[in-house]
Design a protein around this motif. Sequence first.
Motif, PDB file in Angstrom:
ATOM      1  N   HIS A  32       0.821  -1.476   0.008  1.00 34.18           N
ATOM      2  CA  HIS A  32      -0.084  -0.095  -0.051  1.00 34.18           C
ATOM      3  C   HIS A  32       0.974   1.157   0.003  1.00 34.18           C
ATOM      4  N   HIS A  33       1.828   1.199  -0.321  1.00 36.29           N
ATOM      5  CA  HIS A  33       2.893   2.209  -0.237  1.00 36.29           C
ATOM      6  C   HIS A  33       3.979   2.344  -1.392  1.00 36.29           C
ATOM      7  N   GLY A  34       5.078   1.798  -1.327  1.00 37.41           N
ATOM      8  CA  GLY A  34       6.274   1.856  -2.459  1.00 37.41           C
ATOM      9  C   GLY A  34       7.207   0.712  -2.059  1.00 37.41           C
ATOM     10  N   LEU A  35       8.257   1.395  -2.575  1.00 39.40           N
ATOM     11  CA  LEU A  35       9.563   0.689  -2.466  1.00 39.40           C
ATOM     12  C   LEU A  35      10.803   1.412  -1.875  1.00 39.40           C
ATOM     13  N   ILE A  36      11.511   0.461  -1.182  1.00 39.35           N
ATOM     14  CA  ILE A  36      12.733   1.267  -0.717  1.00 39.35           C
ATOM     15  C   ILE A  36      13.900   0.164  -0.888  1.00 39.35           C
ATOM     16  N   THR A  37      14.959   0.947  -1.368  1.00 42.46           N
ATOM     17  CA  THR A  37      16.097   0.009  -1.573  1.00 42.46           C
ATOM     18  C   THR A  37      17.442   0.852  -1.042  1.00 42.46           C
ATOM     19  N   VAL A  38      18.386  -0.044  -0.663  1.00 43.30           N
ATOM     20  CA  VAL A  38      19.521   0.334  -0.059  1.00 43.30           C
ATOM     21  C   VAL A  38      20.934  -0.087  -0.364  1.00 43.30           C
ATOM     22  N   GLY A  39      22.031   0.501  -0.219  1.00 41.56           N
ATOM     23  CA  GLY A  39      23.256   0.063  -0.591  1.00 41.56           C
ATOM     24  C   GLY A  39      24.394   0.600   0.190  1.00 41.56           C
ATOM     25  N   GLY A  40      25.762  -0.082  -0.242  1.00 39.86           N
ATOM     26  CA  GLY A  40      26.776   0.628   0.541  1.00 39.86           C
ATOM     27  C   GLY A  40      27.222   1.862  -0.271  1.00 39.86           C
ATOM     28  N   SER A  41      26.751   2.491  -1.171  1.00 39.65           N
ATOM     29  CA  SER A  41      26.741   3.413  -1.822  1.00 39.65           C
ATOM     30  C   SER A  41      25.688   3.922  -2.507  1.00 39.65           C
ATOM     31  N   LEU A  42      25.550   5.322  -2.806  1.00 39.39           N
ATOM     32  CA  LEU A  42      24.458   5.941  -3.398  1.00 39.39           C
ATOM     33  C   LEU A  42      24.163   5.252  -4.797  1.00 39.39           C
ATOM     34  N   GLU A  43      25.191   4.930  -5.563  1.00 38.15           N
ATOM     35  CA  GLU A  43      25.209   4.459  -6.769  1.00 38.15           C
ATOM     36  C   GLU A  43      24.487   3.069  -6.689  1.00 38.15           C
ATOM     37  N   GLU A  44      24.859   2.271  -5.653  1.00 39.48           N
ATOM     38  CA  GLU A  44      24.371   0.814  -5.509  1.00 39.48           C
ATOM     39  C   GLU A  44      22.782   1.070  -5.280  1.00 39.48           C
ATOM     40  N   ALA A  45      22.685   1.959  -4.250  1.00 40.41           N
ATOM     41  CA  ALA A  45      21.020   2.035  -4.004  1.00 40.41           C
ATOM     42  C   ALA A  45      20.088   2.126  -4.706  1.00 40.41           C
ATOM     43  N   VAL A  46      20.375   3.219  -5.866  1.00 38.33           N
ATOM     44  CA  VAL A  46      19.743   3.843  -6.764  1.00 38.33           C
ATOM     45  C   VAL A  46      19.575   2.700  -7.900  1.00 38.33           C
ATOM     46  N   HIS A  47      20.895   2.009  -8.202  1.00 37.75           N
ATOM     47  CA  HIS A  47      20.888   0.939  -9.121  1.00 37.75           C
ATOM     48  C   HIS A  47      19.762  -0.186  -8.941  1.00 37.75           C
ATOM     49  N   TRP A  48      19.845  -0.393  -7.259  1.00 33.34           N
ATOM     50  CA  TRP A  48      18.823  -1.545  -7.120  1.00 33.34           C
ATOM     51  C   TRP A  48      17.386  -1.085  -7.242  1.00 33.34           C
ATOM     52  N   PHE A  49      17.153   0.165  -6.962  1.00 32.75           N
ATOM     53  CA  PHE A  49      15.807   0.655  -7.205  1.00 32.75           C
ATOM     54  C   PHE A  49      15.447   0.488  -8.755  1.00 32.75           C
ATOM     55  N   PHE A  50      16.029   0.977  -9.493  1.00 31.96           N
ATOM     56  CA  PHE A  50      15.774   0.943 -10.881  1.00 31.96           C
ATOM     57  C   PHE A  50      15.514  -0.427 -11.415  1.00 31.96           C
ATOM     58  N   THR A  51      16.561  -1.290 -10.861  1.00 30.92           N
ATOM     59  CA  THR A  51      16.250  -2.812 -11.298  1.00 30.92           C
ATOM     60  C   THR A  51      15.117  -3.401 -10.594  1.00 30.92           C
ATOM     61  N   TYR A  52      15.032  -2.965  -9.398  1.00 33.93           N
ATOM     62  CA  TYR A  52      13.594  -3.498  -8.717  1.00 33.93           C
ATOM     63  C   TYR A  52      12.469  -3.397  -9.572  1.00 33.93           C
TER      64      TYR A  52
END
Length: 269
Positions: free
Chosen positions: A191-211
């Motif tokens: 009912h809300h959305g998605l959160i992704t995390v990473g050891g760097s900003l680059e990684e966290a954002v890539h996981w978001f796009f991929t997910y």
Amino acid sequence: MSISTDVRPAYLADTATGLPIPGDPEFATHEDARRHRKQRLAAALRLFGKYGFGEGISGHISVRDPEHQDRFWVNPFGVSFNQVRVADLICVDSAGRVVSGRHKVNPSAFVIHSQIHELHPGATAAAHGHTPHSRALGALGRLLEPIDQESAAFYGRQVLYGEYEGPSVSVAQGRDIAERLGDNRAVLLRHHGLITVGGSLEEAVHWFFTYDGCAQVQLLAQAAGTPQTFTHEQALAAREGFGDEQLGRFSFQLLWNEIVAEQPDLLDE
């Protein structure tokens, strides 16, 4: 992809994936590291805007300050993803005070991101958005299934958060989300959305796009029939390659090059 031979063929690089991925940048001062992170953050926000991840005032990306570990940089309240510049970014401390920047902080951004950064020292960055694909998958109460190589990056590294008590404006709710995240790289909020995390900003954002892309593929496949999934062994093998942290960081570099060439004003300080 798993590279385990003692002697590698000449075409394989000496990295975990065998890909010619450069090492992470090094910085002489905290200020240099801070500027780098802020530039990548502004670029990530513009990319969210470009790819349609905006939903009014909702959505935020944060990155921990390289010097003050109890502070993080985040997009300001009320500024469009499509217009954020480095100059607009704000730095928030553990109490929710804006210690650098001229804009206000989104309360939801503070309660979610502050708790993730506090409970997970390895989470240098976190990305959150209310995308249609993640919301649709969450409404079904389903996580990503390992139906392709990209989705295997989250095999055993994702969790569904089913509770909903209204918009996230209490620290207790933010802490509950952060606790449920555990050592996973993605938490899908029903009912809300998605959160992704990473050891760097680059990684966290890539996981978001991929997910989000994988969520779209899964919804399409399930609407058309019954998708075939990897076996456990296949999913682990695919995760070793497509879930590699260094690959995730470098993949963002392609998006960085793209958005900076298109929208160089995002670097305005």
